[in-house]
Design an enzyme around this catalytic site. Structure first.
Site, PDB file in Angstrom:
ATOM      1  N   ASP A 179       0.862  -1.165   0.000  1.00  0.00           N
ATOM      2  CA  ASP A 179       0.000   0.000   0.000  1.00  0.00           C
ATOM      3  C   ASP A 179       0.911   1.232   0.000  1.00  0.00           C
ATOM      4  O   ASP A 179       2.138   1.128   0.118  1.00  0.00           O
ATOM      5  CB  ASP A 179      -0.963  -0.046   1.196  1.00  0.00           C
TER       6      ASP A 179
HETATM    7  C1  GLC Z   1      -4.196   4.304  -0.191  1.00  0.00           C
HETATM    8  C2  GLC Z   1      -5.150   3.195   0.201  1.00  0.00           C
HETATM    9  C3  GLC Z   1      -5.285   2.134  -0.848  1.00  0.00           C
HETATM   10  C4  GLC Z   1      -5.152   2.768  -2.219  1.00  0.00           C
HETATM   11  C5  GLC Z   1      -3.711   3.217  -2.336  1.00  0.00           C
HETATM   12  C6  GLC Z   1      -3.418   3.866  -3.694  1.00  0.00           C
HETATM   13  O1  GLC Z   1      -3.433   4.674   0.921  1.00  0.00           O
HETATM   14  O2  GLC Z   1      -4.914   2.547   1.436  1.00  0.00           O
HETATM   15  O3  GLC Z   1      -6.553   1.502  -0.653  1.00  0.00           O
HETATM   16  O4  GLC Z   1      -5.468   1.831  -3.229  1.00  0.00           O
HETATM   17  O5  GLC Z   1      -3.356   4.113  -1.299  1.00  0.00           O
HETATM   18  O6  GLC Z   1      -4.116   5.042  -3.806  1.00  0.00           O
END
Ligand code: GLC
Length: 715
Positions: A265
Site C-alpha cells: 500500500d
Molecule cells: C491508499 C489506500 C489504498 C489505495 C492506495 C493507492 O493509501 O490505502 O486503498 O489503493 O493508497 O491510492
C-alpha cells in the site's frame, strides 16, 4: 507460466531496471501537473530522473491521450521498451459512480457489484487504466473506522460473494476482452480490525479469527483469478503486513497458489521502519522483498538499497528476478508488449463516460442498495401533496463517498428529483450550513425563520448525515452520531406535527438511535453515487419498493462496538433476564439497533411451513414465503446455521446462503436450500478446514435476528 520473451528480458535487464519495475510512484515524478494525489502523504523521495525513467508503473493518472503520451515519452527512453502499467483507485466508479461498496453489498445481489465494476472497467479502460486497486474486501465490524464504506461488510460469506462478483466484473472472462481491467484485492490482511477503529492502527486478531472471518473474502478473490494483492497498513502478530512472510508467502503463494503480483500500500514499505520492524530503508527493502512484495508503492527503498543488498550477499537475486517476472507476466497478460495503450481511446471515452445505459444501470443498482429502516406507513408518498424538504443533503449535488477520483457530481439533487416526480416541494434550511470541510453540516440560529416555510406542508423530508470527506481513508471517528445541530433540526421539525421522513447519507452505520422515536420513517441512503437522487425519489414515491438489507449492523451506541451478528454465545449468555453475572452491559442491551440482514419494504411477508428434510439423500431446508400485501416485493430469504458444539467454539449463527425472490401481490413461493457438509465446515484448532458431525441449528429468516430454527444431527 513465464514466456520466452519475459525470460529473455530478465536475462538482459540490469538489476537497476528490475528494481525499477518493482517501484511505483505518482505521476508527478514524470513532471505531469494534474495527477491526483489524495491517498497518502507525498514526501520528497530522494531519487533522480535516471531512476524515474526505469520505474515500471504509476497510479491515479487518467485520460486516453494523456496516458498515451506518458507511455510514448516513457518508451522513448526505455532501453528494453518495457511498457508502464497504469493503475488507479477506480473502486466503485470513475465517471459513472455507483453506490459505495458497503451499500452495494446491502443489495444482497452480487450481480449488482459485477455490473457496477464491469461498467467502471469499461469507462476507466477507455481512459487508459490497466488495473484497479479494487475490490477492497476487508471484513469490518467497527463503524468508527472510516473505511467500512469500501467494504462488503461484516459477514465472511457475503464478503466473499461480493468480492468474487467484483473481480469478475473488472476482469471479465478474459483480459483480452475490450473494456476489462485487472483487479487488485486489498488490503491483505485484517485491516478492517484496526484497533479502536482508528485507521492505520495495529490489529489484535487471533489466528482463528483471521482464518475464520477475515481471510475468506481475499481467498474468494484469489479463487476468482484476481491479478494483484495489496498489502495493508496494519501490523498483525507484531509484523507489518508488508513484511509478513506468513501472509504473503505461506498463505497467499504456497497455500492458496496465488501466481499474480503483490504490491505494497501507499508508502507501507517505508512504514516498516516507522513501525519499528527494521532500522532503515535498507532493512525495509530486505524484509519486504523477502516477504514477497513485488512492487513498492510510493517509497523508494527497493531502488535505493536492492542492488547493495544483493552485492553484500544479504538478499538473493532470485527474489528480485521472481518479483520482476511476476510484474512482466502481468504486463504480458495485459497485452502491453503488443499494445502499450491497451484500450485507451478518446472516442470511446466520449461514448462511454456517463452514457445513458450506464446511468440507467447505476440508478437501478442504487435503488437496490437503499435500506428502509423504519416506516410508520407514511412511505411511499401519496400521489400529490406538498413536500417540505430540509437539511443539508436535500440540496447537495454530490453524494459519492470518499473514493471517487473521476466525476463527483450527481445527476441532480434530491430536491430536484422529488420535484421531478410532480410534487410541490418547499425547501428550508438547506443552504448556508457551514463549510463541507467543517465535518458534519452545522446550522445557525436563523433556522426558526426558515422552518416557518414548512408549516403547511403535508410531509417533511429531512436529509442529514455525514460529509463524504468524513468517511473513507483516514476518517476514523469516536463519535458516530449526527451532528448536534442536525439532531436539533430533526427535533424542531417534528414540532411541526407532520409526518417526518429522515434520509441518512453516510459511509458507515451511524448512531441514529436518538432520532428513531422522532421520525416516522428512516431511510439509509449511504452514498449512492451519480444516480443517488433519482434512486431515492423512486423509493420515496413507490416507483421502487425498497429491498436493501443491512450488510453491517447498526449499533445502539458507539459503546457497544464491536456489535455484529455472528458473535459467540459466551459461557454466560444474556437471556434478557435482569441477572448480574452474565455477559451484558448495565446500561444497554446486547442487541444492535438494526441487525445484519435487516431491511423493510412497503409490503409484509410471512414465512411458513419451514422444515428441514432429507430428499433423495440431500438435506433440504425449505420455507414458504407469502406476500401479505398487494405490492410486488423483492425479498432476500436468508439461511443461517449454528454448529451447536465443535472442537472450537462456533458462532451463534453464520450466513450460509441467501435467495432473492420477487413476489407479486399476495403471491407465495417455496424457497429451498440444500444443506451441505461444505457449508458446515470451519477452521479447526489446527487450521484445517473441516466438517465435524454433530447437532446443527438450521435457520431461515428475513434477517439475522428474525429466523425460524430446526435442530438436526448431521453426520
Ligand atoms: C491508499 C489506500 C489504498 C489505495 C492506495 C493507492 O493509501 O490505502 O486503498 O489503493 O493508497 O491510492
Amino acid at each position: 507460466m513465464s514466456s520466452e520473451r519475459i525470460e529473455a528480458l530478465i536475462t538482459k535487464m540490469t538489476i537497476e531496471e528490475k528494481l525499477g519495475q518493482m517501484t511505483q510512484l505518482s505521476p508527478f515524478f514524470w513532471g505531469v501537473e494534474d495527477g491526483v494525489d489524495i491517498t497518502g502523504p507525498l514526501e520528497a523521495l530522494s531519487i533522480d530522473n535516471s531512476v524515474v525513467s526505469r520505474l515500471g508503473s504509476t497510479l491515479n493518472y487518467f485520460g486516453a491521450d494523456k496516458l498515451k503520451k506518458l507511455q510514448d515519452d516513457y518508451l522513448e527512453k526505455s532501453r528494453l521498451k518495457i511498457p508502464m502499467l497504469f493503475m488507479a483507485d477506480v473502486i466503485y466508479g470513475y465517471k459513472t459512480v455507483f453506490p459505495i461498496p458497503l451499500a452495494l453489498s446491502c443489495s444482497f445481489n452480487p450481480q449488482n457489484y459485477h455490473d457496477a465494476t464491469q461498467i467502471v472497467a469499461k469507462e476507466s479502460a477507455a481512459s487508459g487504466i490497466h488495473l484497479t486497486f479494487a475490490p477492497m474486501s476487508d471484513l469490518v465490524r467497527d463503524p468508527r473506522w472510516g473505511r467500512v464504506m469500501e467494504s462488503p461488510g461484516e459477514d465472511p460469506y457475503l464478503n466473499a460473494m461480493m468480492t468474487e462478483a467484483a473481480v469478475r466484473g473488472f476482469q471479465g472472462d478474459s483480459l483480452n476482452d475490450k473494456g476489462t481491467i485487472a483487479a487488485c484485492v486489498k488490503h491483505f490482511a485484517g485491516y478492517g480490525a484496526s484497533q479502536g477503529g482508528r485507521d492505520y492502527n495495529w490489529v489484535e486478531l487471533s489466528k482463528h479469527s483471521l482464518w475464520q472471518y477475515y481471510l475468506p473474502s481475499y481467498k474468494a478473490a484469489v479463487d476468482a483469478g484476481v491479478k494483484m494483492v495489496m498489502t495493508a497498513f496494519n501490523v498483525i502478530d507484531g509484523i507489518p503486513t508488508s513484511a509478513n512472510k506468513s501472509l504473503f508467502r505461506d498463505i497467499l503463494r504456497d497455500k492458496w497458489g496465488f501466481k499474480g503480483v503483490t504490491i505494497s500500500d501507499y508508502g507501507a514499505i517505508d512504514e516498516t521502519v516507522i513501525n519499528g520492524l527494521v532500522k532503515d530503508g535498507y532493512g525495509a527493502a530486505k524484509a519486504c522483498i523477502e516477504a514477497g512484495i513485488d512492487i513498492e508503492m510510493m517509497s523508494t527503498h527497493y531502488v535505493q538499497y536492492g542492488k547493495k543488498l544483493v552485492e553484500e550477499g544479504r538478499l538473493s537475486i532470485d527474489l528480485i528476478n521472481q518479483a520482476t517476472r511476476n510484474i512482466l507476466m502481468l504486463k504480458e497478460e495485459l497485452g502491453l508488449f503488443d499494445n502499450p495503450y491497451r484500450y485507451a481511446d478518446a472516442k470511446e471515452e466520449q461514448k462511454l463516460h456517463k452514457c445513458k445505459e450506464h446511468l440507467k444501470r447505476a440508478r437501478e443498482i442504487a435503488r437496490e442498495s437503499i435500506v428502509l429502516l423504519k416506516n410508520n406507513q407514511i412511505l411511499p408518498l401519496e400521489e400529490n401533496g406538498s413536500i417540505g424538504m430540509a437539511g443539508p443533503f436535500v440540496a447537495v449535488d454530490s453524494t459519492m463517498g470518499g473514493w471517487v477520483l473521476g466525476d463527483d457530481k450527481n445527476s441532480f439533487t434530491l430536491e430536484e428529483a422529488i420535484r421531478e416526480k410532480g410534487f410541490d416541494v418547499i425547501t428550508s434550511v438547506t443552504k448556508g450550513l457551514g463549510a463541507m470541510q467543517d465535518g458534519c453540516f452545522d446550522i445557525e440560529d436563523w433556522v426558526e425563520e426558515e422552518i416557518k416555510k414548512l408549516e403547511h406542508c403535508d410531509v417533511i423530508i429531512v436529509g442529514v448525515g455525514e460529509n463524504a470527506q468524513d468517511t473513507g481513508e483516514g476518517a476514523s471517528k469516536t463519535n458516530i452520531r449526527l451532528s448536534y445541530n442536525q439532531e436539533k433540526l430533526i427535533y424542531r421539525l417534528k414540532q411541526l406535527n407532520k409526518p417526518l421522513i429522515a434520509i441518512i447519507f453516510s459511509g458507515r452505520p451511524l448512531e441514529i438511535k436518538p432520532i428513531v422515536p422522532v421520525c416516522d420513517a428512516i431511510i439509509e441512503a449511504w452514498f449512492l453515487g451519480t444516480e443517488s437522487s433519482g434512486a431515492l425519489a423512486d423509493v420515496i414515491t413507490g416507483v421502487y419498493n425498497p429491498s436493501g438489507r443491512l450488510a453491517m449492523s447498526f449499533p445502539q451506541t458507539v459503546g457497544q462496538i464491536p456489535v455484529h451478528y455472528n458473535c459467540y454465545n459466551t459461557g454466560r449468555p444474556y437471556s434478557g433476564k435482569d441477572e448480574r453475572y452474565i455477559s451484558r452491559y448495565l446500561d444497554c442491551s446486547n442487541e444492535p439497533l438494526y441487525p445484519f440482514g435487516y431491511g423493510l419494504s412497503y409490503g409484509e411477508t410471512e414465512y411458513t411451513e419451514f422444515k428441514v428434510e432429507t430428499v433423495k439423500n440431500k438435506m433440504i431446508a425449505s420455507v414458504i414465503v407469502i406476500n401479505k400485501s398487494n405490492v410486488e416485493i423483492k425479498e432476500t430469504v436468508q439461511l443461517y446455521i449454528r454448529d451447536v458444539y465443535a472442537t472450537v467454539v462456533r458462532p451463534i449463527k453464520e450466513l450460509k446462503g441467501f435467495r432473492q425472490i420477487v413476489l407479486k401481490g399476495y403471491e407465495k413461493q417455496r424457497v429451498e436450500f440444500e444443506i451441505t457438509k461444505e457449508m458446515l465446515k470451519f477452521y479447526r484448532y489446527d487450521y484445517e478446514y473441516v466438517f465435524e458431525e454433530g447437532e446443527f441449528d438450521i435457520m431461515i429468516g428475513k434477517n439475522s435476528a428474525d429466523t425460524q430454527m430446526v435442530r438436526k444431527y448431521i453426520s
